[in-house]
Design an enzyme around this catalytic site. Structure first.
Site, PDB file in Angstrom:
ATOM      1  N   THR A 112       0.858  -1.179   0.000  1.00 15.13           N
ATOM      2  CA  THR A 112       0.000   0.000   0.000  1.00 15.13           C
ATOM      3  C   THR A 112       0.896   1.231   0.000  1.00 15.13           C
ATOM      4  OG1 THR A 112      -1.802   1.177   1.090  1.00 15.13           O
ATOM      5  CG2 THR A 112      -0.315  -0.046   2.531  1.00 15.13           C
ATOM      6  N   HIS A 164       0.513 -13.254  12.628  1.00 14.53           N
ATOM      7  CA  HIS A 164       1.427 -13.981  13.505  1.00 14.53           C
ATOM      8  C   HIS A 164       1.193 -15.497  13.516  1.00 14.53           C
ATOM      9  CE1 HIS A 164       4.232 -11.346  15.552  1.00 14.53           C
ATOM     10  NE2 HIS A 164       3.326 -10.399  15.429  1.00 14.53           N
TER      11      HIS A 164
END
Length: 193
Positions: A112, A164
């Site tokens: 982004t 994660h």
């Protein structure tokens, strides 16, 4: 930024849209090649991590109709000129509202470009099913310590968000550091790929 300027002056690159985002995308792809575990997904049914052996690079694009994230299929196979052409097609179609549905699915990892809005840093939110997203901040002239002296340098901030379940802090840090290393000295980085 020196490389961006040099490519823009190069006759062989006439008509090719060369931007800092192009070089960040190439650096990210090179970092993924070195650390392929970053390009993974979680298989809910089998409760396992699946490493993807291709990179469908998502590029977050602001459009009059809102944010869209089309992706460049098999981006890891493209040389710099091919990546430039693919980025240009993707962004042009997104802004025109003509992105084919196939380009909106199957992304594996995303960039982004928050710097396009003058933003230095941010925490990007993961696209569902992807392990990581890289935020690229504005490139600005800033005072920087070089060889013990303060000099003006073109500086940007990068941020990497990751899932994660798939990526731990060590891997995320290695990928982010590798992107930074490549951008700091692109010519040297190409020799070590």
């Amino acid at each position: 930024m020196d490389l961006v300027a040099a490519l823009k002056r190069d006759r062989d690159w006439t008509g090719v849209r060369v931007t800092p985002l192009l070089l960040v995308a190439k650096a990210f792809l090179l970092a993924i090649r070195r650390y392929p575990e970053i390009n993974s997904r979680w298989d809910e049914e089998n409760q396992e991590i699946v490493r993807q052996h291709y990179v469908n690079l998502g590029i977050a694009a602001a459009t009059p109709r809102g944010l869209v994230v089309p992706n460049i299929k098999e981006a890891h196979r493209l040389d710099l000129a091919g990546l430039a052409a693919a980025l240009d097609r993707l962004v042009t179609a997104a802004r025109a509202g003509t992105t084919p549905p196939a380009d909106m699915t199957g992304g594996t990892i995303t960039i982004t470009n928050i710097g396009a809005f003058g933003v230095d840093a941010g925490t990007p939110i993961l696209n569902p099913g992807e392990a990581a997203i890289l935020a690229f901040g504005a490139v600005r002239p800033m005072p920087w310590v070089v060889d013990g002296e303060i000099r003006v340098r073109q500086v940007t901030q990068l941020a990497l968000s990751f899932d994660h379940r798939l990526v731990d802090g060590e891997l995320g840090s290695h990928v982010l550091a590798e992107v930074g290393r490549i951008l700091h000295d692109p010519a040297r980085a190409i020799l070590h790929v």
